[in-house]
Design an enzyme around this catalytic site. Structure first.
Site, PDB file in Angstrom:
ATOM      1  N   CYS A   2      -2.827  -4.207   0.158  1.00 34.41           N
ATOM      2  CA  CYS A   2      -3.638  -4.961  -0.774  1.00 34.41           C
ATOM      3  C   CYS A   2      -5.050  -4.923  -0.196  1.00 34.41           C
ATOM      4  O   CYS A   2      -5.240  -4.483   0.929  1.00 34.41           O
ATOM      5  CB  CYS A   2      -3.184  -6.410  -0.850  1.00 34.41           C
ATOM      6  SG  CYS A   2      -1.458  -6.589  -1.333  1.00 34.41           S
ATOM      7  N   ARG A  27      -6.688   0.112  -2.974  1.00 37.58           N
ATOM      8  CA  ARG A  27      -5.633  -0.406  -2.104  1.00 37.58           C
ATOM      9  C   ARG A  27      -4.549  -1.136  -2.890  1.00 37.58           C
ATOM     10  O   ARG A  27      -3.530  -1.542  -2.330  1.00 37.58           O
ATOM     11  CB  ARG A  27      -6.227  -1.361  -1.075  1.00 37.58           C
ATOM     12  CG  ARG A  27      -7.215  -0.713  -0.149  1.00 37.58           C
ATOM     13  CD  ARG A  27      -7.727  -1.708   0.862  1.00 37.58           C
ATOM     14  NE  ARG A  27      -6.671  -2.182   1.729  1.00 37.58           N
ATOM     15  CZ  ARG A  27      -6.270  -1.567   2.830  1.00 37.58           C
ATOM     16  NH1 ARG A  27      -6.866  -0.476   3.208  1.00 37.58           N
ATOM     17  NH2 ARG A  27      -5.282  -2.054   3.559  1.00 37.58           N
ATOM     18  N   TRP A  74      -1.200  -5.198  -4.560  1.00 40.97           N
ATOM     19  CA  TRP A  74      -0.183  -4.190  -4.860  1.00 40.97           C
ATOM     20  C   TRP A  74       1.137  -4.865  -4.509  1.00 40.97           C
ATOM     21  O   TRP A  74       1.423  -5.108  -3.348  1.00 40.97           O
ATOM     22  CB  TRP A  74      -0.419  -2.961  -3.997  1.00 40.97           C
ATOM     23  CG  TRP A  74       0.424  -1.770  -4.329  1.00 40.97           C
ATOM     24  CD1 TRP A  74       0.160  -0.816  -5.253  1.00 40.97           C
ATOM     25  CD2 TRP A  74       1.648  -1.386  -3.702  1.00 40.97           C
ATOM     26  NE1 TRP A  74       1.154   0.137  -5.239  1.00 40.97           N
ATOM     27  CE2 TRP A  74       2.082  -0.183  -4.309  1.00 40.97           C
ATOM     28  CE3 TRP A  74       2.443  -1.939  -2.697  1.00 40.97           C
ATOM     29  CZ2 TRP A  74       3.252   0.467  -3.945  1.00 40.97           C
ATOM     30  CZ3 TRP A  74       3.612  -1.292  -2.332  1.00 40.97           C
ATOM     31  CH2 TRP A  74       4.004  -0.096  -2.952  1.00 40.97           C
ATOM     32  N   ASN A 100      -2.648  -9.616   3.211  1.00 37.90           N
ATOM     33  CA  ASN A 100      -2.151  -8.244   3.067  1.00 37.90           C
ATOM     34  C   ASN A 100      -1.066  -8.071   4.112  1.00 37.90           C
ATOM     35  O   ASN A 100      -1.279  -8.409   5.273  1.00 37.90           O
ATOM     36  CB  ASN A 100      -3.307  -7.269   3.315  1.00 37.90           C
ATOM     37  CG  ASN A 100      -2.857  -5.825   3.348  1.00 37.90           C
ATOM     38  OD1 ASN A 100      -1.795  -5.484   2.808  1.00 37.90           O
ATOM     39  ND2 ASN A 100      -3.644  -4.973   3.965  1.00 37.90           N
ATOM     40  N   GLY A 101       0.096  -7.570   3.708  1.00 39.63           N
ATOM     41  CA  GLY A 101       1.190  -7.387   4.663  1.00 39.63           C
ATOM     42  C   GLY A 101       2.459  -8.042   4.142  1.00 39.63           C
ATOM     43  O   GLY A 101       2.580  -8.308   2.948  1.00 39.63           O
ATOM     44  N   GLU A 476       1.271  20.729  -2.460  1.00 37.92           N
ATOM     45  CA  GLU A 476       0.153  19.810  -2.692  1.00 37.92           C
ATOM     46  C   GLU A 476      -0.308  19.885  -4.151  1.00 37.92           C
ATOM     47  O   GLU A 476      -0.622  18.859  -4.764  1.00 37.92           O
ATOM     48  CB  GLU A 476      -0.989  20.156  -1.718  1.00 37.92           C
ATOM     49  CG  GLU A 476      -2.268  19.381  -1.902  1.00 37.92           C
ATOM     50  CD  GLU A 476      -2.113  17.872  -1.769  1.00 37.92           C
ATOM     51  OE1 GLU A 476      -1.047  17.387  -1.347  1.00 37.92           O
ATOM     52  OE2 GLU A 476      -3.070  17.169  -2.135  1.00 37.92           O
ATOM     53  N   LYS A 480      -0.300  16.584  -6.486  1.00 36.16           N
ATOM     54  CA  LYS A 480      -1.500  16.103  -7.180  1.00 36.16           C
ATOM     55  C   LYS A 480      -1.220  16.016  -8.672  1.00 36.16           C
ATOM     56  O   LYS A 480      -1.570  15.051  -9.327  1.00 36.16           O
ATOM     57  CB  LYS A 480      -2.645  17.086  -6.905  1.00 36.16           C
ATOM     58  CG  LYS A 480      -3.987  16.502  -6.785  1.00 36.16           C
ATOM     59  CD  LYS A 480      -4.325  15.937  -5.423  1.00 36.16           C
ATOM     60  CE  LYS A 480      -3.263  15.173  -4.730  1.00 36.16           C
ATOM     61  NZ  LYS A 480      -3.557  14.777  -3.392  1.00 36.16           N
ATOM     62  N   GLU A 483       1.280  13.152  -9.502  1.00 34.05           N
ATOM     63  CA  GLU A 483       0.750  11.847  -9.110  1.00 34.05           C
ATOM     64  C   GLU A 483      -0.226  11.296 -10.140  1.00 34.05           C
ATOM     65  O   GLU A 483      -0.198  10.104 -10.448  1.00 34.05           O
ATOM     66  CB  GLU A 483       0.037  12.019  -7.757  1.00 34.05           C
ATOM     67  CG  GLU A 483      -0.600  10.783  -7.191  1.00 34.05           C
ATOM     68  CD  GLU A 483      -1.315  11.070  -5.868  1.00 34.05           C
ATOM     69  OE1 GLU A 483      -1.662  12.236  -5.609  1.00 34.05           O
ATOM     70  OE2 GLU A 483      -1.542  10.124  -5.107  1.00 34.05           O
ATOM     71  N   HIS A 499      16.896  31.130  -5.483  1.00 30.72           N
ATOM     72  CA  HIS A 499      18.056  30.476  -4.887  1.00 30.72           C
ATOM     73  C   HIS A 499      18.392  29.163  -5.592  1.00 30.72           C
ATOM     74  O   HIS A 499      19.101  28.325  -5.032  1.00 30.72           O
ATOM     75  CB  HIS A 499      17.803  30.228  -3.394  1.00 30.72           C
ATOM     76  CG  HIS A 499      17.600  31.505  -2.623  1.00 30.72           C
ATOM     77  ND1 HIS A 499      18.621  32.403  -2.401  1.00 30.72           N
ATOM     78  CD2 HIS A 499      16.490  32.048  -2.064  1.00 30.72           C
ATOM     79  CE1 HIS A 499      18.149  33.445  -1.717  1.00 30.72           C
ATOM     80  NE2 HIS A 499      16.857  33.254  -1.512  1.00 30.72           N
ATOM     81  N   LYS A 596      -3.623   3.527  -2.359  1.00 24.58           N
ATOM     82  CA  LYS A 596      -4.232   4.493  -1.457  1.00 24.58           C
ATOM     83  C   LYS A 596      -3.635   4.403  -0.055  1.00 24.58           C
ATOM     84  O   LYS A 596      -3.365   5.413   0.578  1.00 24.58           O
ATOM     85  CB  LYS A 596      -5.731   4.216  -1.397  1.00 24.58           C
ATOM     86  CG  LYS A 596      -6.499   5.174  -0.511  1.00 24.58           C
ATOM     87  CD  LYS A 596      -6.774   6.450  -1.240  1.00 24.58           C
ATOM     88  CE  LYS A 596      -7.579   7.444  -0.452  1.00 24.58           C
ATOM     89  NZ  LYS A 596      -7.309   8.807  -0.958  1.00 24.58           N
TER      90      LYS A 596
HETATM   91  O1  M6R Z   1      -3.741   7.744   4.593  1.00 28.44           O
HETATM   92  P1  M6R Z   1      -2.684   8.802   4.728  1.00 28.44           P
HETATM   93  O2  M6R Z   1      -3.249  10.169   4.808  1.00 28.44           O
HETATM   94  O3  M6R Z   1      -1.760   8.528   5.878  1.00 28.44           O
HETATM   95  O4  M6R Z   1      -1.825   8.699   3.402  1.00 28.44           O
HETATM   96  C1  M6R Z   1      -0.650   9.456   3.250  1.00 28.44           C
HETATM   97  C2  M6R Z   1      -0.200   9.505   1.817  1.00 28.44           C
HETATM   98  O5  M6R Z   1       0.121   8.217   1.359  1.00 28.44           O
HETATM   99  C3  M6R Z   1      -1.274  10.098   0.905  1.00 28.44           C
HETATM  100  O6  M6R Z   1      -1.683  11.360   1.351  1.00 28.44           O
HETATM  101  C4  M6R Z   1      -0.737  10.247  -0.532  1.00 28.44           C
HETATM  102  O7  M6R Z   1       0.278  11.183  -0.573  1.00 28.44           O
HETATM  103  C5  M6R Z   1      -1.891  10.637  -1.460  1.00 28.44           C
HETATM  104  N1  M6R Z   1      -2.217   9.536  -2.318  1.00 28.44           N
HETATM  105  C6  M6R Z   1      -1.565  11.787  -2.343  1.00 28.44           C
HETATM  106  O8  M6R Z   1      -2.674  12.134  -3.133  1.00 28.44           O
END
Ligand code: M6R
Length: 601
Positions: A2, A27, A74, A100-101, A476, A480, A483, A499, A596
């Site tokens: 958060c 966040r 969040w 937060n936590g 990746e 992307k 996501e 396969h 994030k």
């Molecule tokens: O802050 P980090 O690089 O450790 O975060 C890892 C993942 O949560 C982050 O890369 C996530 O997969 C991205 N939002 C993807 O776009």
């Protein structure tokens, strides 16, 4: 997971806190709230929805106040409702807390409090905190002492900011969740992350686990968990306020995709010379004796780690990449000479921190490859290597992938130089790096991604294939895509299609094939297999690869060293995902269910 911000000493604290929350929305963004202290005590405004909804509610009667705390949530405990939004208050309404936590023993604490007559308004774990402070305040008559006694009862992780109706300071504490103090002129800030107050100051203090602090307009006091005064360094961050704004782009993600040339330039700055080829990561001899490298990471950072492990291994360093959440369970025996590297943009990802701690407990040396100065990973590891991408606000990681891969390429150079020396093949790769920012600029200036997105955005699924370094790029590209578009996308090693996954391929499943200049003939063979099943093919390739009539669409990239080709391809895939999602009208910067910084395991 958060976002927290607090501000004291500003004539008009509430708008400044709402602005700061906007910069923390990455966040978490399912509910938001503020508590402000003015001449009449504490006022709380909170609601489910985005910060803009809260700000709209407050626009007509923006309460004035010189002290304010705010929160963007969040959800972990309790649905995203008005009642569960932070701040939470005690029975008297005179103590307000944002958190937060996770308070792991909240159920037990809540049962005790309810037995003693406290009434709860929410389903959250956080609400036990103000009620506990209320009790301890009755016992001690001192806010600081009550706050400390409360912290001693909490199990779990937290960053907490608390205000009381008749106080003129903010009480904060950190245990396992980030918290940073900002020092302005006659005003002080506290936040989960620097962009929250970057408009106002670049002078910061990163709190450490166990720290408890009191922040007032004129300064701050920090103490350790034992109550001893703590002296934490004041640092100056080198991020500019505009880094945390959209600057005319429709989305932060698009801005950050376009920032990649500069991000890569910063990653390289002062670290690489090409005549003769030398790498200086300011590590001196501190990694000498490293014989193998385990990269641990999540999501996009994991894909960058797969890419980096490929390059480290190819150029002489024994290396592998692990998903951080899986690492503790299947970690190989840590032998002498093992370096475990946490690759993490935020430096706060719980799975990655946990893998690093596990490795350290097993005797490994640890290093953080991170974007955030003062982050937990940077502070806890034996070494920290900064990727220097600048703040990334969009939930979807973009420029940090490029900077991570470039940093790991330099790390391959560092290890080679400290062992047998940089051989001609690696020298060729390193020599190609300085041209990369200009090549990314060429991709950005001439990309046909938007047109391709228009033609293919409404398909049943999208598949991404590649081999070698193009495999992590395929993963990746698919991450992307799914996501931010919420559409089905999968990445596969090109050779694996036959396969199993080939069964999914139809004329409604475009296949994006990534070519690097290595093993292209084999990948072309896989492309023929999917075309034979009717799938449209989108090739991402430079002129070196003769894709010819095998592809329906080409996302062309300039020709570079084959080991860097994937980075250019990745920019095209980011743009493809972006434009598809824009056409589908998705919440690109804040995709549903995601945040994030993922600070829970
Ligand atoms: O802050 P980090 O690089 O450790 O975060 C890892 C993942 O949560 C982050 O890369 C996530 O997969 C991205 N939002 C993807 O776009």
């Amino acid at each position: 997971m958060c976002g927290i911000i607090g501000l004291v000493g500003h004539d008009d604290a509430v708008p400044a806190v709402l602005d700061g929350l906007g910069n923390l929305e990455y966040r978490g963004y399912d509910s938001a709230g503020v508590a402000m202290r003015n001449g009449h005590g504490l006022e709380v405004a909170k609601r489910a929805g985005e910060i803009s909804d809260l700000a709209a509610d407050l626009t007509d009667a923006l309460p004035e106040g010189e002290l304010c705390i705010g929160h963007t949530r969040w959800s972990t405990h309790g649905a995203p409702t008005d009642a569960n939004a932070h701040p939470h208050t005690d029975c008297t309404g005179k103590i307000a807390v944002v958190h937060n936590g996770i308070v792991e023993n909240h159920a037990e604490l809540r049962r005790g409090l309810e037995t003693r007559g406290h009434e709860f308004d929410s389903d959250t774990d956080t609400e036990v905190i103000p009620h506990l402070v209320e009790e301890h305040l009755e016992e001690t008559g001192d806010v600081g002492a009550a706050f400390r006694r409360t912290l001693a009862e909490l199990e779990g992780s937290y960053a907490i900011a608390m205000v009381v109706a008749d106080g003129s300071s903010i009480h904060v504490a950190r245990q396992g969740s980030p918290l940073v103090i900002g020092l302005g002129d006659g005003r002080s800030f506290v936040a989960s992350d620097v962009p929250a107050f970057l408009e106002h100051t670049d002078r910061v203090i990163y709190l450490e686990d166990g720290d408890v602090a009191e922040i007032s307009a004129g300064g701050y006091r920090i103490a350790t968990a034992d109550g001893e005064p703590a002296d934490r360094p004041v640092r100056t961050v080198d991020w500019a306020p505009e880094d945390a704004r959209k600057e005319g782009y429709d989305h932060y993600m698009l801005k950050e995709i376009n920032e990649q040339p500069d991000a890569i330039r910063r990653t390289l700055h002062g670290r690489l010379s090409t005549d003769p080829v030398e790498v200086d990561l300011d590590l001196d001899d501190r990694l000498d004796g490293v014989e193998r490298v385990h990269l641990v990471a999540c999501g996009t950072s994991y894909h960058a780690s797969l890419y980096g492990a490929h390059l480290l291994s190819r150029y002489g360093t024994d290396a592998g990449a692990w998903l951080a959440s899986e690492y503790p369970g299947r970690m190989p025996t840590i032998e002498e000479g093992t370096l475990v590297v946490g690759v993490t943009q935020s430096g706060e990802t719980a799975d990655t921190l946990s893998a690093l701690r596990h490795a350290a407990d097993s005797g490994a040396r640890t290093m953080a490859v991170t974007n955030v100065l003062g982050s937990t990973a940077a502070r806890e590891c034996d070494e920290a290597l900064f990727i220097r991408a600048g703040p990334e606000i969009g939930v979807a990681a973009s420029k940090t992938f490029s900077s991570q891969v470039v940093t790991l390429t330099l790390l391959a150079g560092h290890f080679a130089a400290r062992t047998g020396g940089i051989g001609p093949e690696l020298a060729e790769l390193l020599t190609a790096l300085p041209a990369l920012p200009g090549q990314v600029e060429t991709v950005l200036a001439g990309t046909p991604a938007e047109g391709i997105a228009r033609r293919y955005h409404d398909q049943r699924a999208h598949f991404f294939i590649g081999r070698g370094t193009a495999h992590p790029v395929a993963l990746e590209g698919a991450l992307k895509f799914k996501e931010i578009s919420y559409e089905h996308a999968e990445g596969f090693p090109a050779g694996e299609l036959k396969h199993g996954p080939l069964a999914l391929v139809t004329e409604e499943t475009p296949v994006v094939a990534i070519f690097t200049g290595r093993d292209d003939e084999k990948t072309l063979g896989n492309v023929r297999e999917v075309r034979a099943r009717g799938a449209p093919v989108i090739a991402v390739a430079s002129e070196r690869t003769s894709v010819g009539a095998e592809a329906d669409e080409i996302l062309s990239v300039p020709e570079t060293h084959p080991d860097l080709q994937g980075l250019l391809a990745n920019v095209q895939l980011q743009l493809l995902a972006y434009h598809v999602s824009d056409l589908l009208d998705r919440a690109i910067d804040k995709p549903r269910h995601l945040a994030k910084s993922v600070t829970v395991e």
